[in-house]
Design a protein around this motif. Structure first.
Motif, PDB file in Angstrom:
ATOM      1  N   HIS A 191       0.811  -1.219   0.000  1.00 60.18           N
ATOM      2  CA  HIS A 191       0.000   0.000   0.000  1.00 60.18           C
ATOM      3  C   HIS A 191       0.846   1.270   0.000  1.00 60.18           C
ATOM      4  O   HIS A 191       0.545   2.222  -0.716  1.00 60.18           O
ATOM      5  CB  HIS A 191      -0.945  -0.011   1.195  1.00 60.18           C
ATOM      6  CG  HIS A 191      -2.070  -0.978   1.048  1.00 60.18           C
ATOM      7  ND1 HIS A 191      -1.908  -2.326   1.252  1.00 60.18           N
ATOM      8  CD2 HIS A 191      -3.364  -0.806   0.676  1.00 60.18           C
ATOM      9  CE1 HIS A 191      -3.058  -2.939   1.021  1.00 60.18           C
ATOM     10  NE2 HIS A 191      -3.949  -2.044   0.676  1.00 60.18           N
ATOM     11  N   ILE A 192       1.861   1.304   0.835  1.00 61.51           N
ATOM     12  CA  ILE A 192       2.832   2.394   0.787  1.00 61.51           C
ATOM     13  C   ILE A 192       4.214   1.769   0.668  1.00 61.51           C
ATOM     14  O   ILE A 192       4.405   0.591   0.991  1.00 61.51           O
ATOM     15  CB  ILE A 192       2.765   3.313   2.024  1.00 61.51           C
ATOM     16  CG1 ILE A 192       3.214   2.581   3.296  1.00 61.51           C
ATOM     17  CG2 ILE A 192       1.354   3.876   2.197  1.00 61.51           C
ATOM     18  CD1 ILE A 192       3.370   3.486   4.507  1.00 61.51           C
ATOM     19  N   ASN A 267      -2.279   7.212   2.299  1.00 62.11           N
ATOM     20  CA  ASN A 267      -2.753   5.831   2.219  1.00 62.11           C
ATOM     21  C   ASN A 267      -4.271   5.720   2.207  1.00 62.11           C
ATOM     22  O   ASN A 267      -4.818   4.819   1.562  1.00 62.11           O
ATOM     23  CB  ASN A 267      -2.184   4.976   3.351  1.00 62.11           C
ATOM     24  CG  ASN A 267      -2.403   3.494   3.085  1.00 62.11           C
ATOM     25  OD1 ASN A 267      -2.007   2.968   2.048  1.00 62.11           O
ATOM     26  ND2 ASN A 267      -3.080   2.820   4.007  1.00 62.11           N
TER      27      ASN A 267
END
Length: 394
Positions: A191-192, A267
């Motif tokens: 996600h990150i 996010n």
């Protein structure tokens, strides 16, 4: 006109991310500087945990968490075979052996109803894996852990931004509301990203301090932790530090941390877009005759690290052909995962095929199609159309 290749997963980097890294490169600290604690604080706040410790990879984060949980030579730990090998390897590093527990067919997560059957006097840890971004049924897992006094470390590497029950609930992935520690990964497809990187979150101060030391050679510079604190020489030595156990150099750099700080701010937007993409897929793919869609149970807020489709029986033996045809058309897919105990190393340890039949069938059926925030609506519709065209031709 050629089309840009669409991988199954990809980082999302913008000008702010790049500038954050440049700022650190021109600062006084490239490592062990102020960006580390800042990133840790931002992560803890985002996930709803008291403490976060960052590491140079998700693998080192797993190793550190297992060590901190007390896993050691001769112990056993329960986990899923439907994960990347690092989840399990980290236990082997400490001399412990995995006990693989089968999965749910629809989510790919560990089947909670089977965990208790695999507990022995050697079981010291349960490691649920939030497969694809769908959180496991953590309340039920915690009940088992509490019943047998077994610690729980969540592999939440797929699930940052996901939640148990809802975003308004007390449990966000990484909060450790139902576990002792939770592990994240910042590999580019997650996600990150920090390039490579990982983190462990916890609400336990003692675990936090051990995690910090384990990732930095087992060394502490905190006078309150010194074994030799009463030594007169120590009291007069501001440079003094102690190595109290055998640790590792698992430190993240400030360069990576600065990127992580910039990324974590976005996010929620990343997850929102992932869920939008999943919604488009689900709408166009519903009731199709070729494959099944990933589930989202009523106890989960799916973060959609992956979008794993499961081919119907008549297409299983054509999966490699589908994979290759999609690649030829500029669409990257991946298979998540080969059951860990299928790897030759685990076979040499004595693990046999057949111990988790649902996971083995899941592997035969599963194909992850592209899922990342940078996909445009035209990209998504190209993927949908191309996949249907290929399957219809078969």
């Amino acid at each position: 006109m050629s089309r840009q290749f669409l991988p199954y997963g990809r980082q999302s980097i913008d000008a702010n991310d790049i500038q954050s890294v440049v700022n650190v490169l021109t600062s006084d600290y490239l490592t062990t500087g102020p960006k580390i604690e800042e990133f840790e604080a931002k992560l803890a706040e985002y996930c709803g945990a008291r403490y976060a410790v960052v590491f140079n990879s998700g693998t080192s984060a797993l190793h550190s968490a297992y060590f901190t949980a007390g896993l050691k030579n001769g112990d056993e730990f329960i986990t899923s075979p439907m994960t990347f090998a690092a989840t399990v390897n980290a236990g082997l590093y400490l001399g412990a052996l995995p006990v693989f527990t089968d999965i749910e067919e629809d989510t790919g997560n560990i089947d909670v109803s089977l965990i208790e059957n695999n507990i022995t006097e050697k079981t010291k840890l349960i490691v649920p894996v939030h497969y694809g971004g769908h959180t496991c049924e953590m309340e039920a897992i915690k009940k088992v852990g509490d019943k047998y006094n077994i610690k729980i470390v969540e592999d939440a590497c797929h699930a940052l931004g996901g939640a148990y029950k809802s975003l308004e609930s007390d449990y966000h992935a990484g909060s450790c509301h139902f576990s002792d520690m939770s592990v994240l990964s910042f590999h580019p497809v997650k996600h990150i990203t920090t390039g490579e990187g990982g983190a462990v979150l916890t609400n336990n101060r003692q675990y936090y301090e051990t995690l910090k030391m384990f990732g930095s050679h087992g060394i502490t510079k905190n006078p309150l932790q010194f074994v030799n604190a009463d030594d007169t020489v120590v009291k007069n030595c501001p440079w003094y530090h102690e190595m109290q156990f055998l640790g590792y150099n698992y430190r993240m750099t400030d360069i990576q941390a600065s990127l992580g700080i910039s990324q974590v701010k976005k996010n929620d937007l990343f997850v929102k877009r992932r869920r939008e993409i999943a919604g488009i897929y689900n709408e166009h793919f519903k009731n199709n005759p070729f494959f099944l869609l990933p589930a989202e149970k009523d106890y989960a807020y799916h973060a959609y690290h992956l979008f794993p489709i499961r081919l119907r029986k008549e297409f299983i033996n054509k999966k490699a052909l589908i994979y290759n045809k999609l690649k030829e058309m500029g669409i990257g897919t991946q298979v998540h995962y080969i059951p860990v105990y299928h790897h030759p190393y685990y076979q040499q340890l004595g693990y046999k095929n057949g111990i988790c039949p649902v996971a083995e069938q899941f592997y035969l059926k599963e194909l992850s199609i592209p899922m990342y925030p940078g996909l445009t609506d035209p990209d998504i519709h190209y993927i949908i159309t191309t996949l249907f065209d290929i399957l219809e031709s078969l």
